[in-house]
Design an enzyme around this catalytic site. Structure first.
Site, PDB file in Angstrom:
ATOM      1  N   GLU A  45       0.832  -1.205   0.000  1.00 33.78           N
ATOM      2  CA  GLU A  45       0.000   0.000   0.000  1.00 33.78           C
ATOM      3  C   GLU A  45       0.868   1.258   0.000  1.00 33.78           C
ATOM      4  O   GLU A  45       0.613   2.216  -0.735  1.00 33.78           O
ATOM      5  CB  GLU A  45      -0.909  -0.002   1.220  1.00 33.78           C
ATOM      6  CG  GLU A  45      -1.710   1.271   1.417  1.00 33.78           C
ATOM      7  CD  GLU A  45      -2.064   1.504   2.879  1.00 33.78           C
ATOM      8  OE1 GLU A  45      -2.327   2.676   3.233  1.00 33.78           O
ATOM      9  OE2 GLU A  45      -2.073   0.539   3.652  1.00 33.78           O
ATOM     10  N   ASP A  49       0.804   3.854  -3.241  1.00 32.61           N
ATOM     11  CA  ASP A  49       0.416   5.256  -3.113  1.00 32.61           C
ATOM     12  C   ASP A  49       1.379   6.156  -3.873  1.00 32.61           C
ATOM     13  O   ASP A  49       0.972   7.104  -4.544  1.00 32.61           O
ATOM     14  CB  ASP A  49       0.374   5.627  -1.627  1.00 32.61           C
ATOM     15  CG  ASP A  49       0.056   7.089  -1.406  1.00 32.61           C
ATOM     16  OD1 ASP A  49      -1.050   7.523  -1.775  1.00 32.61           O
ATOM     17  OD2 ASP A  49       0.912   7.815  -0.864  1.00 32.61           O
ATOM     18  N   ASP A 118      -6.982   1.105   0.438  1.00 30.16           N
ATOM     19  CA  ASP A 118      -5.646   0.574   0.732  1.00 30.16           C
ATOM     20  C   ASP A 118      -5.303  -0.588  -0.190  1.00 30.16           C
ATOM     21  O   ASP A 118      -4.182  -0.685  -0.719  1.00 30.16           O
ATOM     22  CB  ASP A 118      -5.573   0.098   2.186  1.00 30.16           C
ATOM     23  CG  ASP A 118      -5.620   1.245   3.182  1.00 30.16           C
ATOM     24  OD1 ASP A 118      -5.465   2.410   2.768  1.00 30.16           O
ATOM     25  OD2 ASP A 118      -5.803   0.968   4.382  1.00 30.16           O
ATOM     26  N   GLU A 121      -4.383   0.504  -3.738  1.00 30.46           N
ATOM     27  CA  GLU A 121      -2.994   0.977  -3.810  1.00 30.46           C
ATOM     28  C   GLU A 121      -2.020  -0.196  -3.778  1.00 30.46           C
ATOM     29  O   GLU A 121      -0.999  -0.190  -4.473  1.00 30.46           O
ATOM     30  CB  GLU A 121      -2.713   1.936  -2.661  1.00 30.46           C
ATOM     31  CG  GLU A 121      -3.462   3.260  -2.786  1.00 30.46           C
ATOM     32  CD  GLU A 121      -3.333   4.147  -1.566  1.00 30.46           C
ATOM     33  OE1 GLU A 121      -3.631   5.346  -1.677  1.00 30.46           O
ATOM     34  OE2 GLU A 121      -2.931   3.640  -0.496  1.00 30.46           O
TER      35      GLU A 121
END
Length: 228
Positions: A45, A49, A118, A121
């Site tokens: 995650e 991102d 989450d 990502e």
């Protein structure tokens, strides 16, 4: 490692077949079911991102070479925020393949915005590690689709518009007041009032405070603009 039929179907939905399928399994594994032999998706995650941010920043620069940093920033934020990631996750039914612990599953984890965002990502990071930035970029731009094209209007959201309206008339920024909260903990409903210094207000209810604030602001700004 051979993926199950549901994960193979998920690969088709995202348009990527994994050379290292264990990356996809890890991306879909929530901390509630992780163990010493089963890693969760938190590190992916973190990476995803950053990959999403790079892809979106590049896409925005290419899409509008004349835009200033001040114009680009809200567009970027609208595209990479957790709510948008969760919307994309719902679009590809990511919740159906999330690997969750029993308690998280019973509390509606497959529908939770934070978990979906989450995991989305993490999937981005898994593709990046499996096949490189080009593959991750292709998947992101395919799934985000028209969101990139319409982001300029979306980025100027209702709360921003209402604040600008108030400031243009010498007023303080609007206040957002939580009036009520109902529903179970895993699916709350918030009722929020957007209130101006001069007393005008509007209310809205939604499953998150942010969405309720946006709804209240949109109702109020529409009413004010009609009156003027």
């Amino acid at each position: 490692m051979k993926l199950s039929a549901d994960l193979q179907a998920f690969e088709r939905r995202i348009g990527h077949s994994f050379a290292r399928p264990e990356l996809l399994v890890r991306a879909l594994t929530h901390g509630s079911i992780s163990s010493s032999t089963r890693a969760d998706n938190q590190r992916l995650e973190f990476l995803g991102d950053r990959v999403l941010g790079l892809v979106m920043a590049t896409a925005l620069l290419e899409d509008d070479p004349q835009a200033s940093e001040g114009q680009l920033a809200p567009r970027f934020n609208a595209l990479v925020r957790k709510e948008t990631c969760a919307d994309v996750a719902r679009q590809i039914d990511l919740g159906a393949v999330l690997k969750l612990g029993r308690s998280e599953m019973l509390s509606g984890g497959r529908r939770k915005q934070a978990l979906l965002g989450d995991a989305m990502e993490a999937v981005i990071a898994a593709i990046y590690l499996d096949a490189g930035l080009g593959a991750a970029r292709d998947m992101i731009l395919s799934l985000w689709g028209e969101r990139v094209a319409r982001v300029e209007s979306d980025a100027r959201d209702a709360k921003t518009a209402l604040q600008e309206w108030a400031q243009a008339r010498g007023q303080k920024p609007p206040a957002y007041v939580e009036l009520a909260r109902s529903g179970p903990d895993h699916a709350p409903v918030f009722t929020i009032a957007a209130r101006l210094q001069t007393g005008e207000e509007a209310q809205a209810s939604a499953g998150s405070k942010r969405q309720a604030e946006q709804g209240a602001a949109a109702t109020l700004i529409e009413r004010l603009e009609q009156e003027t």
